[in-house]
Design an enzyme around this catalytic site. Structure first.
Site, PDB file in Angstrom:
ATOM      1  N   SER A  56       0.855  -1.199   0.000  1.00 17.89           N
ATOM      2  CA  SER A  56       0.000   0.000   0.000  1.00 17.89           C
ATOM      3  C   SER A  56       0.883   1.238   0.000  1.00 17.89           C
ATOM      4  O   SER A  56       1.660   1.448   0.934  1.00 17.89           O
ATOM      5  CB  SER A  56      -0.882   0.013   1.247  1.00 17.89           C
ATOM      6  N   HIS A  65      -1.387  -1.348  -4.143  1.00 23.12           N
ATOM      7  CA  HIS A  65      -2.634  -1.002  -3.451  1.00 23.12           C
ATOM      8  C   HIS A  65      -2.656   0.511  -3.233  1.00 23.12           C
ATOM      9  O   HIS A  65      -1.732   1.082  -2.649  1.00 23.12           O
ATOM     10  CB  HIS A  65      -2.680  -1.744  -2.117  1.00 23.12           C
ATOM     11  N   ASP A  95      -4.745   3.652  -1.690  1.00 20.89           N
ATOM     12  CA  ASP A  95      -5.791   4.019  -0.731  1.00 20.89           C
ATOM     13  C   ASP A  95      -6.309   5.418  -1.014  1.00 20.89           C
ATOM     14  O   ASP A  95      -5.568   6.396  -0.894  1.00 20.89           O
ATOM     15  CB  ASP A  95      -5.231   3.944   0.692  1.00 20.89           C
ATOM     16  N   MET A 120      -8.866   8.298   0.080  1.00 20.24           N
ATOM     17  CA  MET A 120      -9.639   8.718   1.269  1.00 20.24           C
ATOM     18  C   MET A 120     -10.160  10.135   1.071  1.00 20.24           C
ATOM     19  O   MET A 120      -9.450  10.989   0.535  1.00 20.24           O
ATOM     20  CB  MET A 120      -8.739   8.675   2.503  1.00 20.24           C
ATOM     21  N   HIS A 154      -8.527   1.195  -3.603  1.00 18.78           N
ATOM     22  CA  HIS A 154      -9.396   0.998  -2.444  1.00 18.78           C
ATOM     23  C   HIS A 154     -10.063   2.329  -2.117  1.00 18.78           C
ATOM     24  O   HIS A 154      -9.433   3.231  -1.564  1.00 18.78           O
ATOM     25  CB  HIS A 154      -8.520   0.490  -1.283  1.00 18.78           C
ATOM     26  N   MET A 208     -12.089   4.620  -0.054  1.00 15.88           N
ATOM     27  CA  MET A 208     -12.671   4.871   1.273  1.00 15.88           C
ATOM     28  C   MET A 208     -13.308   6.257   1.212  1.00 15.88           C
ATOM     29  O   MET A 208     -12.802   7.230   1.787  1.00 15.88           O
ATOM     30  CB  MET A 208     -11.566   4.786   2.338  1.00 15.88           C
ATOM     31  N   MET A 250     -11.312  -5.654   6.143  1.00  7.89           N
ATOM     32  CA  MET A 250     -10.450  -4.696   6.846  1.00  7.89           C
ATOM     33  C   MET A 250     -10.081  -5.262   8.216  1.00  7.89           C
ATOM     34  O   MET A 250     -10.955  -5.698   8.970  1.00  7.89           O
ATOM     35  CB  MET A 250     -11.165  -3.362   7.054  1.00  7.89           C
ATOM     36  N   ASP A 268      -6.562  -6.370   4.629  1.00  7.70           N
ATOM     37  CA  ASP A 268      -5.914  -5.057   4.623  1.00  7.70           C
ATOM     38  C   ASP A 268      -5.923  -4.440   6.017  1.00  7.70           C
ATOM     39  O   ASP A 268      -6.979  -4.227   6.605  1.00  7.70           O
ATOM     40  CB  ASP A 268      -6.689  -4.152   3.642  1.00  7.70           C
TER      41      ASP A 268
HETATM   42  C1  DX5 Z   1      -6.075   1.652   5.914  1.00  9.02           C
HETATM   43  C2  DX5 Z   1      -5.705   1.343   4.472  1.00  9.02           C
HETATM   44  C3  DX5 Z   1      -4.653   0.311   4.388  1.00  9.02           C
HETATM   45  C4  DX5 Z   1      -3.360   0.727   5.031  1.00  9.02           C
HETATM   46  C5  DX5 Z   1      -2.470  -0.434   5.197  1.00  9.02           C
HETATM   47  O1  DX5 Z   1      -7.044   2.602   5.949  1.00  9.02           O
HETATM   48  O2  DX5 Z   1      -6.818   0.886   3.758  1.00  9.02           O
HETATM   49  O3  DX5 Z   1      -4.442  -0.082   3.041  1.00  9.02           O
HETATM   50  O4  DX5 Z   1      -2.673   1.695   4.299  1.00  9.02           O
HETATM   51  O5  DX5 Z   1      -1.339  -0.011   5.888  1.00  9.02           O
HETATM   52  P1  DX5 Z   1      -0.722  -0.940   7.022  1.00  9.02           P
HETATM   53  O6  DX5 Z   1      -0.321  -2.214   6.351  1.00  9.02           O
HETATM   54  O7  DX5 Z   1       0.447  -0.132   7.506  1.00  9.02           O
HETATM   55  O8  DX5 Z   1      -1.781  -1.146   8.067  1.00  9.02           O
HETATM   56 ZN    ZN Z   2      -6.396  -0.138   1.783  1.00  5.39          ZN
END
Ligand code: DX5
Ligand code: ZN
Length: 217
Positions: free
Chosen positions: A7, A32, A34, A36, A65, A67, A136, A174
């Site tokens: 990620s 990956h 993320d 947000m 991903h 969010m 998650m 994740d």
């Molecule tokens: C959390 C994200 C994850 C996160 C994973 O909100 O969706 O993808 O970045 O990071 P680690 O492996 O450090 O928990």
């Molecule tokens: Zn993620």
């Protein structure tokens, strides 16, 4: 098929291109990403313009991903930016089946994610209509959080559901994945392991990903 998806949330954002090249060279299977929005989760990260710029730098699949609230408003932009998988949260989609159907129409594979407090039963009715189920194992928003161990039975149950109802669906985990807890996550039945801090906070990406791949076997 077992895959490692670093990620980039834990990467150095001033050198994202180099960071992606480094984990690609180190043996990563997917990247990956993320996304947000500061509403669904208490953090803001990157949007489709960044995904589009990164797309030119690697051939690895982009596992995006989302969010974000109202994910249906952003599907076209992320598909066009070059996403290979687009995952939405069940907690955010008012018409989940319509949303995953739309993702597939646009081209990417369709994923659905469940927060730690969200029951597996919410996705079961449409399990056969998705490509990836993301469990998650932290509350989303930040990398480097502690893996929530009580999610292990949920991963196991998800594995059983998938095997029974829709064996083609990939099971992704994740949040807080480390070399130490990876064996129990794999044993519970995960196919795709996301790792942020465990990869990017390690000094040697190649050594870390090699150790992860050795655990996969
Ligand atoms: C959390 C994200 C994850 C996160 C994973 O909100 O969706 O993808 O970045 O990071 P680690 O492996 O450090 O928990
Ligand atoms: Zn993620």
């Amino acid at each position: 098929m077992k895959l490692i998806a670093p990620s980039i949330l834990s990467a150095d954002f001033s050198r994202l291109g180099e960071e992606i090249a480094a984990v690609e060279a180190a043996g990563a299977d997917w990247i990956h990403i993320d996304v947000m929005d500061g509403h669904f989760v208490p953090n803001i990260t990157i949007g489709p313009a960044v995904v589009k710029s990164l797309r030119k730098l690697t051939r690895l699949p982009f596992d995006v991903h989302l969010m974000v609230k109202h994910p249906e408003q952003f599907l076209d932009a992320f598909a066009e930016a070059g996403s290979d998988v687009i995952t939405v949260h069940v907690e955010t989609a008012d018409h989940l089946h319509r949303t995953v159907t739309r993702i597939r129409e646009l081209g990417p594979k369709a994923g659905v994610s469940l927060n730690p407090g969200t029951p597996l039963t919410l996705i079961e009715p449409i399990l056969a209509d998705i490509d990836l189920l993301l469990i998650m194992t932290v509350n989303p928003g930040f990398s480097g959080q502690q893996f929530i161990r009580t999610m292990l039975p949920k991963i196991r149950q998800a594995r059983e559901c998938i095997d029974r109802q829709a064996p083609a669906v990939l099971l992704e985990v994740d949040g807080g994945v480390t070399l130490t807890n990876m064996p129990s996550i794999l044993e519970a039945g995960a196919d795709v392991l996301v790792a942020g801090a465990a990869v990017f906070s390690s000094g040697d990406y190649r050594a870390t990903i090699s150790k992860m791949k050795a655990l996969i076997g």
